[in-house]
Design a protein around this motif. Structure first.
Motif, PDB file in Angstrom:
ATOM      1  N   SER A 164       0.791  -1.285   0.076  1.00  0.00           N
ATOM      2  CA  SER A 164      -0.041   0.076  -0.090  1.00  0.00           C
ATOM      3  C   SER A 164       0.807   1.275  -0.113  1.00  0.00           C
ATOM      4  CB  SER A 164      -0.904   0.022   1.017  1.00  0.00           C
ATOM      5  OG  SER A 164      -1.693   1.253   1.208  1.00  0.00           O
ATOM      6  N   LEU A 165       2.138   1.436   0.926  1.00  0.00           N
ATOM      7  CA  LEU A 165       2.668   2.326   0.869  1.00  0.00           C
ATOM      8  C   LEU A 165       3.495   2.806  -0.556  1.00  0.00           C
ATOM      9  CD1 LEU A 165       4.047   2.117   4.495  1.00  0.00           C
ATOM     10  CD2 LEU A 165       2.594   3.651   3.686  1.00  0.00           C
ATOM     11  N   LEU A 166       3.833   1.703  -1.038  1.00  0.00           N
ATOM     12  CA  LEU A 166       4.471   1.624  -2.412  1.00  0.00           C
ATOM     13  C   LEU A 166       3.785   2.064  -3.230  1.00  0.00           C
ATOM     14  CD1 LEU A 166       6.927  -1.758  -2.497  1.00  0.00           C
ATOM     15  CD2 LEU A 166       7.473   0.726  -2.189  1.00  0.00           C
ATOM     16  N   ASP A 167       2.563   1.815  -3.474  1.00  0.00           N
ATOM     17  CA  ASP A 167       1.434   2.242  -4.305  1.00  0.00           C
ATOM     18  C   ASP A 167       1.214   3.580  -4.126  1.00  0.00           C
ATOM     19  OD1 ASP A 167       1.106  -0.551  -5.446  1.00  0.00           O
ATOM     20  OD2 ASP A 167      -0.766  -0.658  -3.945  1.00  0.00           O
ATOM     21  N   ARG A 168       1.269   4.252  -2.902  1.00  0.00           N
ATOM     22  CA  ARG A 168       0.937   5.631  -2.724  1.00  0.00           C
ATOM     23  C   ARG A 168       2.022   6.284  -3.202  1.00  0.00           C
ATOM     24  NH1 ARG A 168      -1.353   6.564   3.214  1.00  0.00           N
ATOM     25  NH2 ARG A 168      -1.398   8.443   2.537  1.00  0.00           N
ATOM     26  N   LEU A 169       3.391   5.750  -2.878  1.00  0.00           N
ATOM     27  CA  LEU A 169       4.429   6.632  -3.555  1.00  0.00           C
ATOM     28  C   LEU A 169       4.465   6.733  -5.068  1.00  0.00           C
ATOM     29  CD1 LEU A 169       7.200   5.496  -1.210  1.00  0.00           C
ATOM     30  CD2 LEU A 169       6.609   7.509  -1.245  1.00  0.00           C
ATOM     31  N   GLU A 170       4.227   5.716  -5.642  1.00  0.00           N
ATOM     32  CA  GLU A 170       4.001   5.488  -7.289  1.00  0.00           C
ATOM     33  C   GLU A 170       2.947   6.565  -7.634  1.00  0.00           C
ATOM     34  OE1 GLU A 170       3.500   1.328  -7.886  1.00  0.00           O
ATOM     35  OE2 GLU A 170       5.564   1.049  -7.702  1.00  0.00           O
ATOM     36  N   ALA A 171       1.783   6.643  -6.812  1.00  0.00           N
ATOM     37  CA  ALA A 171       0.896   7.544  -7.268  1.00  0.00           C
ATOM     38  C   ALA A 171       1.420   8.968  -7.302  1.00  0.00           C
ATOM     39  CB  ALA A 171      -0.457   7.287  -6.404  1.00  0.00           C
ATOM     40  N   LYS A 172       2.331   9.134  -6.548  1.00  0.00           N
ATOM     41  CA  LYS A 172       2.697  10.518  -6.498  1.00  0.00           C
ATOM     42  C   LYS A 172       3.935  10.965  -7.623  1.00  0.00           C
ATOM     43  CE  LYS A 172       1.446  11.240  -1.645  1.00  0.00           C
ATOM     44  NZ  LYS A 172       0.699  12.594  -1.442  1.00  0.00           N
ATOM     45  N   GLY A 173       4.054   9.511  -8.114  1.00  0.00           N
ATOM     46  CA  GLY A 173       5.236   9.914  -9.218  1.00  0.00           C
ATOM     47  C   GLY A 173       6.598   9.375  -8.995  1.00  0.00           C
ATOM     48  N   GLU A 174       6.771   8.615  -7.735  1.00  0.00           N
ATOM     49  CA  GLU A 174       8.149   8.304  -7.253  1.00  0.00           C
ATOM     50  C   GLU A 174       8.367   6.927  -7.907  1.00  0.00           C
ATOM     51  OE1 GLU A 174      10.213   9.789  -5.331  1.00  0.00           O
ATOM     52  OE2 GLU A 174       8.790  11.339  -5.230  1.00  0.00           O
ATOM     53  N   ASN A 175       9.735   6.685  -8.326  1.00  0.00           N
ATOM     54  CA  ASN A 175      10.043   5.518  -8.774  1.00  0.00           C
ATOM     55  C   ASN A 175      10.348   4.596  -7.693  1.00  0.00           C
ATOM     56  OD1 ASN A 175      11.286   3.353 -10.170  1.00  0.00           O
ATOM     57  ND2 ASN A 175      12.545   4.473 -11.318  1.00  0.00           N
ATOM     58  N   THR A 176       9.716   3.319  -7.706  1.00  0.00           N
ATOM     59  CA  THR A 176       9.720   2.318  -6.515  1.00  0.00           C
ATOM     60  C   THR A 176      10.396   1.102  -7.071  1.00  0.00           C
ATOM     61  OG1 THR A 176       7.507   1.724  -6.677  1.00  0.00           O
ATOM     62  CG2 THR A 176       8.180   3.503  -5.317  1.00  0.00           C
ATOM     63  N   THR A 177      11.001   1.282  -8.138  1.00  0.00           N
ATOM     64  CA  THR A 177      11.407  -0.073  -8.864  1.00  0.00           C
ATOM     65  C   THR A 177      12.421  -0.919  -8.109  1.00  0.00           C
ATOM     66  OG1 THR A 177      11.206   0.753 -10.849  1.00  0.00           O
ATOM     67  CG2 THR A 177      12.419  -0.915 -10.839  1.00  0.00           C
ATOM     68  N   THR A 178      13.372  -0.051  -7.356  1.00  0.00           N
ATOM     69  CA  THR A 178      14.392  -0.642  -6.510  1.00  0.00           C
ATOM     70  C   THR A 178      13.650  -1.288  -5.084  1.00  0.00           C
ATOM     71  OG1 THR A 178      16.113   0.685  -7.476  1.00  0.00           O
ATOM     72  CG2 THR A 178      16.692  -0.411  -5.159  1.00  0.00           C
ATOM     73  N   GLU A 179      12.866  -0.536  -4.681  1.00  0.00           N
ATOM     74  CA  GLU A 179      12.285  -0.937  -3.391  1.00  0.00           C
ATOM     75  C   GLU A 179      11.440  -2.017  -3.597  1.00  0.00           C
ATOM     76  OE1 GLU A 179      12.534   2.186  -4.600  1.00  0.00           O
ATOM     77  OE2 GLU A 179      13.574   3.204  -2.908  1.00  0.00           O
ATOM     78  N   ARG A 180      10.718  -2.161  -4.695  1.00  0.00           N
ATOM     79  CA  ARG A 180       9.812  -3.202  -4.860  1.00  0.00           C
ATOM     80  C   ARG A 180      10.433  -4.643  -5.190  1.00  0.00           C
ATOM     81  NH1 ARG A 180       4.535  -2.824  -5.174  1.00  0.00           N
ATOM     82  NH2 ARG A 180       3.638  -1.000  -5.529  1.00  0.00           N
ATOM     83  N   ALA A 181      11.573  -4.377  -5.664  1.00  0.00           N
ATOM     84  CA  ALA A 181      12.424  -5.589  -6.016  1.00  0.00           C
ATOM     85  C   ALA A 181      13.026  -6.116  -4.720  1.00  0.00           C
ATOM     86  CB  ALA A 181      13.685  -5.269  -7.006  1.00  0.00           C
ATOM     87  N   GLU A 182      13.499  -5.147  -3.878  1.00  0.00           N
ATOM     88  CA  GLU A 182      14.222  -5.399  -2.481  1.00  0.00           C
ATOM     89  C   GLU A 182      12.915  -6.193  -1.521  1.00  0.00           C
ATOM     90  OE1 GLU A 182      16.062  -1.933  -1.163  1.00  0.00           O
ATOM     91  OE2 GLU A 182      17.837  -2.145  -2.423  1.00  0.00           O
ATOM     92  N   PHE A 183      11.826  -5.393  -1.595  1.00  0.00           N
ATOM     93  CA  PHE A 183      10.558  -6.060  -0.947  1.00  0.00           C
ATOM     94  C   PHE A 183      10.221  -7.373  -1.265  1.00  0.00           C
ATOM     95  CE2 PHE A 183       6.024  -6.359  -0.626  1.00  0.00           C
ATOM     96  CZ  PHE A 183       5.817  -6.406   0.713  1.00  0.00           C
ATOM     97  N   GLY A 184      10.193  -7.529  -2.652  1.00  0.00           N
ATOM     98  CA  GLY A 184      10.249  -8.859  -3.076  1.00  0.00           C
ATOM     99  C   GLY A 184      11.195 -10.154  -2.595  1.00  0.00           C
TER     100      GLY A 184
END
Length: 54
Positions: A9-29
């Motif tokens: 949910s937090l990653l989705d909110r960051l993405e909705a604000k235009g943030e690139n969360t590619t690295t964080e999503r990979a690390e989270f996985g």
């Protein structure tokens, strides 16, 4: 809500604000996979508990 759901949910909110969360999503996985396979204290089935000693 489980901790993985909260993180998603937090990653989705960051993405909705235009943030690139590619690295964080990979690390989270990786963290979710490691925790699920090693029986860590933050098991995916626990809800609302924080007993990781931090």
């Amino acid at each position: 809500m489980t901790w993985p759901d909260l993180c998603e949910s937090l990653l989705d909110r960051l993405e909705a604000k235009g943030e690139n969360t590619t690295t964080e999503r990979a690390e989270f996985g990786v963290l979710v996979a490691e925790c699920g396979s090693s029986g860590c204290k933050m098991a995916l089935s626990q809800k609302g508990e924080n007993d990781n000693g931090d």
